[in-house]
Structures are given as structure tokens and as C-alpha cells.
Design an enzyme around this catalytic site. Structure first.
Site, short mmCIF file in Angstrom:
data_model
loop_
_atom_site.label_atom_id
_atom_site.label_comp_id
_atom_site.label_asym_id
_atom_site.label_seq_id
_atom_site.Cartn_x
_atom_site.Cartn_y
_atom_site.Cartn_z
N ASP A 1 -5.71 -0.35 5.63
CA ASP A 1 -4.68 0.27 5.48
C ASP A 1 -4.17 0.96 4.19
OD1 ASP A 1 -2.22 1.13 6.51
OD2 ASP A 1 -1.14 -0.83 6.24
N SER B 1 0.30 10.33 6.27
CA SER B 1 0.98 9.33 5.49
C SER B 1 2.25 9.73 4.93
CB SER B 1 0.24 8.61 4.48
OG SER B 1 1.02 7.95 3.72
N LYS C 1 0.78 -1.27 0.00
CA LYS C 1 0.16 -0.04 -0.14
C LYS C 1 0.71 1.22 -0.03
CE LYS C 1 1.03 0.92 4.42
NZ LYS C 1 1.31 2.20 5.05
#
Length: 345
Positions: A246, A256, A193
Site C-alpha cells: 500500500d 492517490s 501510509k
């Protein structure tokens, strides 16, 4: 279960390592947080704050920072390893002489080792062959957990003791811990991810709309699950917290690190400039190259990974790459419902 006077070790004084160490210390458990620099460990112990990674976050009295690895691991039954992938093996190898048979080792690192394509659980098994290994992964932005916002994670291990211990130690009124036996799938979900978070940040900086973002996230999920299953993971794992959960948080949140790298790239910064501004490791940059090379080696269809690689490492214009991707053959929506071979083009 671990006794109340038995220390727990956390290797790595970054944001997530500090948060999980403190969550356990808040239960009055003795927790030793290993850091490379004794001076920084002393500052943390005196101020009760990790000012670099979690400014303003008060650390519990039973959390002790140390740069003495032997002391950090002494008598510890459970060890969390929160070291960036680039240094993961060297730290684990250094720790190995202080570990024992049946040691419980849990990786919280989301990345792939360069050159070997080993996941962190692979490294733990190689360096400490008789250990009981697990991985912790999920939509876990450290700064939000530090603020006690509701969150959840997944502990994956083939060993029941590892799963039970981690669930008991980390569970709290604001943090839930779910269990899985698909270690490889959970770990790959957390690793892959990071790549797509870079793409999401880049698209946001370019002002792309909500339709584009929705397409990007769902096609990312299809692509990462396709890759993981080819590596031996269970496709159902990607419907849970460690997969789509996620992916969503990493692709949507400016907190992030990987999203922020992508955003900087979208603003026109070079890769070096984007990483230097961040000041922290963004695992997705390293993972992108590793996964792109592996997809070519194994002939796995990954247009997003290959397109992003061209943008990040070759400097191709984003609009040109996106246009070429939109001209690709239209295939299945959900990979495991309708096989690619069954699509009539």
C-alpha cells in the site's frame, strides 16, 4: 456463507465504497449502497453511474442506492463501512439500532479519529460491542479496480467467518483477497501510509530524483512499522500488501489523493488550496497531526512525520526541513534487525 438472496450493505457512496459494492453486485448479489442524499441516490439508480467519483463506470443492475439507512441494513448479514474518518463514528452510531448481535462489520476507511486516536475498528467495537469486526486494506486505487486492472487486498479479522465471507464475496478474476489476523497492523499500515504519500507528492513536485524517492519510501516503511509495533502490531504485517504494498502504490501514483495534496503543496499552494482543489477527503492531512502528537507523547522517533508536520502546518521551507533531517543521527537500516540502542554513533 451468505445466501444469494441476502442483501449486503455498503455504507458510503464514495469511490471505493461504490467499487466494492459493484464488484459484489456483478455476481448478481443484492447490494444496497447507502448515501446521505436521496436525490443523488436516485440519480445513481437511474443512470447506473456514480458520476462524481467514478465517471464512466457502469454499475450492475443488482446494486441499489438508498438514503434510507434502516432499509440499507435490513436483513444484511455483512456490512462494509466506507465513511471518511471524520464522520465514521456518527454514521456507525446512527446505524447501531438497526444492527444485531454477531453482525459482520468491515471497515474500509484508512484514518484515525481526531482527539481519541481511535482506529475505525476501535469505533466499530465501541459502538456495536457484540459485532464481529474486520478491516479491509491494501494497494487499492478505486479507479484502477473499476478498470478491472489486476489488484489484491487484505481482510484482517480475528473472526474466521469475517475473513471467509469477505474473501468469497470480493474475489474475482481481477481481484484477490488475502487474509490476516493482525487487524491492528493491517489497519495501521493503511492509515500511516497516507502521511508518507503527502511527502512523496511534495518531493515529486520539487523535482527530487529517484534516489531520493527510494530513500523516502524505505525510511517511511521503517518509521511506520516502528510506530505500529509500539502500538501493538506485528512487524511482519508491514512486509505484505497492507504495509509495503500500500505504501508503494500510494507514494508512486498520481491517482492517490494524498499524493496529489503533497504535489499541490510542492507547487506552492497552501494546505487549504491543496485540499479544495482535490475535492475529496485526503485522510493523510488529518492523520499527520494525530500521529505526530502521538509520537511525541510516546517518545517514538519519527523524523519524517515531524518534518512533514513542520512543512504542512507550520509553513517551514521544505529544503530547510530536509537539510535538518539529513543531519539527524544515522541509525539502523532495518529497525527489527539491529536495535537502535546497538548503533554506535
Amino acid at each position: 456463507m451468505i445466501q444469494s438472496n441476502q442483501p449486503i450493505a455498503v455504507l458510503g457512496g464514495g469511490s471505493f465504497g461504490s467499487v466494492i459494492a459493484n464488484m459484489m453486485a456483478e455476481k448478481n448479489l443484492p447490494v444496497r449502497l447507502w448515501m446521505r442524499d436521496q436525490e443523488k441516490a436516485d440519480v445513481l439508480n437511474s443512470t447506473r453511474e456514480n458520476a462524481r467519483y467514478l465517471p464512466g463506470y457502469s454499475l450492475a443492475p443488482s446494486l441499489e442506492a438508498t438514503a434510507d439507512l434502516a432499509y440499507a441494513l435490513e436483513s444484511a448479514r455483512l456490512v462494509f463501512v466506507s465513511i471518511p474518518s471524520s464522520a465514521f463514528r456518527s454514521v456507525v452510531a446512527e446505524a447501531a439500532p438497526f444492527l444485531r448481535d454477531g453482525q459482520l462489520l468491515v471497515s474500509t476507511t484508512k484514518g484515525i479519529e481526531a482527539d481519541t486516536f481511535c482506529l475505525m475498528s476501535d469505533i466499530l467495537k465501541q459502538e456495536v460491542p457484540n459485532a464481529k469486526v474486520g478491516v479491509l486494506s491494501g494497494p487499492n486505487l478505486a479507479k484502477e479496480i473499476a478498470q478491472r486492472q489486476l489488484a489484491a487486498t487484505v481482510i484482517a479479522s480475528e473472526d474466521e467467518e469475517v475473513r471467509a465471507q469477505v474473501q468469497a464475496l470480493l474475489h474475482s478474476p481481477y481481484f484477490r483477497v488475502y487474509a490476516s489476523t493482525d487487524t491492528y497492523g493491517v489497519e495501521l499500515g493503511g492509515t500511516l501510509k497516507n502521511i508518507y504519500a503527502i511527502a512523496a507528492g511534495l518531493s515529486a513536485a520539487l523535482g527530487m530524483g529517484e534516489n531520493t524517492r527510494s530513500m523516502l519510501v524505505t525510511r517511511s516503511l521503517a518509521e511506520m512499522s516502528r510506530f505500529a509495533v509500539s502500538m501493538g502490531a506485528n512487524p511482519m504485517t508491514f512486509l505484505g500488501l497492507a504495509g509495503v504494498g500500500d505504501l508503494i502504490v500510494t507514494c508512486m501514483s498520481p491517482l492517490s489523493r494524498n499524493y496529489r495534496v503533497g504535489y499541490a503543496l510542492g507547487e506552492g499552494k497552501s494546505l487549504d488550496e491543496a485540499v479544495s482543489v482535490l475535492g475529496e477527503v485526503a485522510e493523510g492531512v488529518n492523520t499527520l497531526k494525530q500521529v505526530r502528537d502521538k509520537s511525541i507523547e510516546k517518545d517514538i522517533y519519527m523524523p519524517l512525520v515531524c518534518g512533514l508536520y513542520d512543512v504542512v502546518f507550520k509553513g517551514l521551507p521544505v529544503k530547510e526541513v530536509a537539510r535538518n533531517m539529513m543531519l539527524n543521527v544515522q541509525s539502523t537500516d532495518v529497525e527489527f534487525v539491529l536495535a537502535r540502542s546497538e548503533v554506535v554513533s
